[in-house]
Motif scaffolding. Structure first.
Motif, PDB file in Angstrom:
ATOM      1  N   GLN A   1       0.828  -1.208   0.000  1.00 57.85           N
ATOM      2  CA  GLN A   1       0.000   0.000   0.000  1.00 57.85           C
ATOM      3  C   GLN A   1       0.864   1.260   0.000  1.00 57.85           C
ATOM      4  O   GLN A   1       0.551   2.241  -0.686  1.00 57.85           O
ATOM      5  CB  GLN A   1      -0.903   0.013   1.233  1.00 57.85           C
ATOM      6  CG  GLN A   1      -2.026  -1.001   1.210  1.00 57.85           C
ATOM      7  CD  GLN A   1      -2.806  -0.975   2.511  1.00 57.85           C
ATOM      8  OE1 GLN A   1      -2.463  -1.688   3.454  1.00 57.85           O
ATOM      9  NE2 GLN A   1      -3.824  -0.142   2.576  1.00 57.85           N
ATOM     10  N   LEU A   2       1.941   1.228   0.775  1.00 54.25           N
ATOM     11  CA  LEU A   2       2.829   2.387   0.817  1.00 54.25           C
ATOM     12  C   LEU A   2       3.443   2.653  -0.547  1.00 54.25           C
ATOM     13  O   LEU A   2       3.556   3.811  -0.971  1.00 54.25           O
ATOM     14  CB  LEU A   2       3.931   2.173   1.861  1.00 54.25           C
ATOM     15  CG  LEU A   2       3.498   2.212   3.330  1.00 54.25           C
ATOM     16  CD1 LEU A   2       4.632   1.773   4.237  1.00 54.25           C
ATOM     17  CD2 LEU A   2       3.025   3.616   3.715  1.00 54.25           C
ATOM     18  N   ARG A   3       3.811   1.586  -1.232  1.00 53.28           N
ATOM     19  CA  ARG A   3       4.403   1.763  -2.572  1.00 53.28           C
ATOM     20  C   ARG A   3       3.376   2.320  -3.556  1.00 53.28           C
ATOM     21  O   ARG A   3       3.726   3.083  -4.464  1.00 53.28           O
ATOM     22  CB  ARG A   3       4.942   0.420  -3.077  1.00 53.28           C
ATOM     23  CG  ARG A   3       6.262  -0.019  -2.427  1.00 53.28           C
ATOM     24  CD  ARG A   3       6.819  -1.213  -3.174  1.00 53.28           C
ATOM     25  NE  ARG A   3       8.043  -1.757  -2.609  1.00 53.28           N
ATOM     26  CZ  ARG A   3       9.265  -1.286  -2.866  1.00 53.28           C
ATOM     27  NH1 ARG A   3       9.406  -0.238  -3.660  1.00 53.28           N
ATOM     28  NH2 ARG A   3      10.330  -1.844  -2.323  1.00 53.28           N
ATOM     29  N   GLU A   4       2.120   1.930  -3.390  1.00 53.32           N
ATOM     30  CA  GLU A   4       1.072   2.470  -4.271  1.00 53.32           C
ATOM     31  C   GLU A   4       0.900   3.970  -4.063  1.00 53.32           C
ATOM     32  O   GLU A   4       0.677   4.731  -5.011  1.00 53.32           O
ATOM     33  CB  GLU A   4      -0.257   1.762  -3.990  1.00 53.32           C
ATOM     34  CG  GLU A   4      -0.324   0.329  -4.519  1.00 53.32           C
ATOM     35  CD  GLU A   4      -1.660  -0.315  -4.212  1.00 53.32           C
ATOM     36  OE1 GLU A   4      -2.561   0.412  -3.729  1.00 53.32           O
ATOM     37  OE2 GLU A   4      -1.807  -1.529  -4.429  1.00 53.32           O
ATOM     38  N   LEU A   5       1.002   4.385  -2.796  1.00 54.64           N
ATOM     39  CA  LEU A   5       0.775   5.787  -2.466  1.00 54.64           C
ATOM     40  C   LEU A   5       2.018   6.638  -2.641  1.00 54.64           C
ATOM     41  O   LEU A   5       1.934   7.848  -2.845  1.00 54.64           O
ATOM     42  CB  LEU A   5       0.262   5.893  -1.025  1.00 54.64           C
ATOM     43  CG  LEU A   5      -1.121   5.277  -0.778  1.00 54.64           C
ATOM     44  CD1 LEU A   5      -1.402   5.170   0.713  1.00 54.64           C
ATOM     45  CD2 LEU A   5      -2.198   6.104  -1.464  1.00 54.64           C
ATOM     46  N   TRP A   6       3.201   6.021  -2.521  1.00 54.17           N
ATOM     47  CA  TRP A   6       4.472   6.730  -2.721  1.00 54.17           C
ATOM     48  C   TRP A   6       5.387   5.822  -3.536  1.00 54.17           C
ATOM     49  O   TRP A   6       5.953   4.857  -3.008  1.00 54.17           O
ATOM     50  CB  TRP A   6       5.115   7.112  -1.380  1.00 54.17           C
ATOM     51  CG  TRP A   6       6.555   7.541  -1.468  1.00 54.17           C
ATOM     52  CD1 TRP A   6       7.608   7.032  -0.759  1.00 54.17           C
ATOM     53  CD2 TRP A   6       7.127   8.559  -2.308  1.00 54.17           C
ATOM     54  NE1 TRP A   6       8.779   7.652  -1.095  1.00 54.17           N
ATOM     55  CE2 TRP A   6       8.523   8.600  -2.051  1.00 54.17           C
ATOM     56  CE3 TRP A   6       6.606   9.431  -3.275  1.00 54.17           C
ATOM     57  CZ2 TRP A   6       9.380   9.492  -2.708  1.00 54.17           C
ATOM     58  CZ3 TRP A   6       7.468  10.312  -3.921  1.00 54.17           C
ATOM     59  CH2 TRP A   6       8.817  10.339  -3.633  1.00 54.17           C
ATOM     60  N   ASP A   7       5.504   6.134  -4.821  1.00 54.80           N
ATOM     61  CA  ASP A   7       6.251   5.254  -5.726  1.00 54.80           C
ATOM     62  C   ASP A   7       7.744   5.550  -5.744  1.00 54.80           C
ATOM     63  O   ASP A   7       8.476   4.998  -6.565  1.00 54.80           O
ATOM     64  CB  ASP A   7       5.683   5.328  -7.145  1.00 54.80           C
ATOM     65  CG  ASP A   7       5.766   6.737  -7.738  1.00 54.80           C
ATOM     66  OD1 ASP A   7       6.346   7.630  -7.086  1.00 54.80           O
ATOM     67  OD2 ASP A   7       5.240   6.933  -8.846  1.00 54.80           O
ATOM     68  N   GLY A   8       8.200   6.389  -4.825  1.00 53.45           N
ATOM     69  CA  GLY A   8       9.615   6.749  -4.807  1.00 53.45           C
ATOM     70  C   GLY A   8      10.486   5.862  -3.940  1.00 53.45           C
ATOM     71  O   GLY A   8      11.691   6.118  -3.816  1.00 53.45           O
ATOM     72  N   LEU A   9       9.906   4.825  -3.325  1.00 55.09           N
ATOM     73  CA  LEU A   9      10.721   3.940  -2.494  1.00 55.09           C
ATOM     74  C   LEU A   9      11.626   3.076  -3.368  1.00 55.09           C
ATOM     75  O   LEU A   9      11.158   2.216  -4.107  1.00 55.09           O
ATOM     76  CB  LEU A   9       9.830   3.046  -1.627  1.00 55.09           C
ATOM     77  CG  LEU A   9       9.178   3.684  -0.400  1.00 55.09           C
ATOM     78  CD1 LEU A   9       8.270   2.685   0.307  1.00 55.09           C
ATOM     79  CD2 LEU A   9      10.245   4.200   0.564  1.00 55.09           C
TER      80      LEU A   9
END
Length: 515
Positions: A114-122
């Motif tokens: 979910q975090l990657r969906e919301l912030w694709d800069g990881l």
């Protein structure tokens, strides 16, 4: 001044002394330094450069100790994520700070997708849990084992050491930028003013380490030497058992936690005599609770800290000797060493003693500013003073008393909640026409989040439904615990809701207007 110096000093003066304890895992200063140097090498291989932010989303453990040192070792800035936030809030802080590397433990690894969906800069996620390494993540222990140690850059001073996100009055968290010098100055001041850490002792960390108060406790113990006992969180029975078996000398809690300890049915089953220092904050302690706590912890001295993230966090402190004078228990304390504190009027002119105004402070621990928010930084630091947003007064002896919050902030169980953020969530509920959120007294949490609600014509709902709705948008601790349904709100001539009128029935039997 650089924050890794305390680790070098510990290795120089006691390489085989215990540094960290977590569960059955015990590591010496030599062990930790070696692991930190290798973890720093791994971070560099993952692309972390000087000034980059590295986040950790995890419950308390010895990983925090190694993570912070390793990030500073390569010249980066720590970004500990509030574990009680919603996924949206977590992702916002990661994206807003352009954080590219994230460490997660078992509890939060399931949120990574979910975090990657919301912030694709990881660019990289490092798993620091105890199970198999999830697909798409790097293993913490494998990184340490697989990389050569690197030299400490020994960067410090006014360089950014960390971003610490705090609630915002607009509903969006703000990244408080603290330098190495800021954090060290605050820790030094607290040690000088209230002997917050026991030299050569053992600090127990059960308050969440993403909080500046907990980090200050950690930093203080590193400066005076000794070891750290990490608890995953605060569970009264487990904490009492750990005190009896692991013999910590100091800890930092909020009064609600102290209450839960002294009330626990097993409190008499453990030897609690090792504790020499209790630091607490978020709200004053009652004389009744203090008396009980002093009986349960017979060797402990108590010190209250008043501060904020923006001051890293120290502003004032109520020293142990002050706790022997009952009338002073209502005070937040006196300015700590190296910090100037004033109470001012709206024109920033200092008011006479005993007069209520805004509390402002300045010192070497004052933040660099808010991340990417120059206008809010300029407003908060106008005139070279940090404007706390708290209303208070100072007596003739320099004791500071907090009487209200100018920014409608609620402190519940040690967590800061801004009413505007909760009201924004309430506004999205289909049955709510208008709302006002206030803090009301609570015997366990100090204050609880309370909503006063006007419903739309023909609509009905329940407090449980409202709480569940809010928890889909904001952290659970921010969601209203109780609600009142009213036909109309009290309004000022300008049409603003009069929150003081809403608070009055709840606070009229107390000596303070805030918790």
């Amino acid at each position: 001044m650089y924050l890794t110096q305390s680790l070098h000093r510990a290795v120089q003066q006691g390489p085989d002394q215990v540094a960290t304890v977590f569960g059955d895992r015990v590591r010496t200063n030599r062990d930790v330094a070696g692991r930190v140097a290798r973890l720093a090498g791994a971070l560099r291989a993952l692309g972390v450069e000087v000034g980059d932010r590295v986040a950790l989303l995890a419950h308390n453990s010895d990983v925090f100790h190694e993570y912070m040192y390793a990030v500073w070792w390569v010249g980066g800035a720590v970004n500990p994520v509030n574990t009680r936030w919603s996924v949206k809030e977590m992702a916002y802080s990661l994206g807003e700070s352009d954080t590219r590397v994230l460490l997660v433990d078992d509890a939060f690894a399931p949120l990574v997708a979910q975090l990657r969906e919301l912030w694709d800069g990881l660019d990289a996620v490092v798993y620091c849990g105890s199970g198999p390494v999830p697909e798409g993540m790097a293993g913490y222990e494998e990184l340490i084992a697989g990389h050569e140690p690197v030299e400490d850059l020994r960067l410090g001073g006014d360089r950014l050491a960390g971003l610490f996100y705090t609630g915002g009055t607009t509903g969006f968290p703000k990244g408080v930028m603290l330098s190495h010098a800021n954090i060290l100055a605050s820790a030094h001041s607290l040690i000088v003013s209230v002997q917050s850490s026991v030299r050569g002792g053992r600090a127990m960390h059960c308050a969440p380490m993403f909080h500046l108060a907990a980090l200050a406790s950690w930093c203080g113990q590193t400066l005076v030497g000794g070891s750290h006992l990490f608890m995953p969180g605060f569970e009264p029975g487990a904490v009492l058992k750990a005190i009896g078996e692991r013999r910590p000398t100091s800890t930092m809690l909020v009064p609600a936690m102290i209450q839960l300890l002294v009330d626990h049915p097993s409190v008499g089953d453990h030897d609690l005599s090792s504790v020499e220092r209790f630091s607490y904050g978020a709200s004053p302690i009652s004389e009744t609770l203090l008396t009980r706590a002093m009986t349960v912890f017979p060797r402990a001295e108590f010190a209250q800290g008043y501060g904020m993230t923006e001051m890293a966090p120290g502003v004032a402190a109520l020293a142990p000797e002050d706790h022997r004078d009952p009338p002073l228990l209502r005070a937040a304390g006196r300015a700590i060493a190296g910090v100037d504190v004033r109470v001012v009027d709206p024109g920033d002119v200092e008011v006479p003693r005993g007069t209520v105004g805004e509390v402002v402070a300045r010192g070497a621990n004052m933040m660099l500013g808010y991340w990417n928010k120059p206008e809010e930084t300029a407003d908060a630091l106008r005139g070279g003073w940090m404007h706390t947003g708290d209303a208070g007064y100072m007596d003739e002896d320099g004791y500071l008393y907090i009487v209200d919050r100018l920014k409608d902030m609620i402190v519940t169980g040690g967590e800061n909640v801004y009413s505007a953020e909760v009201e924004n969530a309430l506004a999205t509920h289909p049955a709510i026409a208008s709302s006002a959120v206030i803090g009301v007294p609570d015997p366990t949490w100090g204050e609880r989040v309370h909503a006063v609600i006007v419903l739309k014509p023909g609509h009905t709902t329940t407090p449980d439904d409202i709480r569940a709705h809010c928890k889909t948008l904001i952290a659970g601790y921010k969601a209203p615990r109780t609600c009142d349904f009213v036909d109309t709100m009290p309004l000022s001539p300008a049409g603003k809701i009069l929150k003081r009128d809403l608070r009055k029935p709840h606070w009229n039997t107390t000596t303070r207007s805030v918790g």
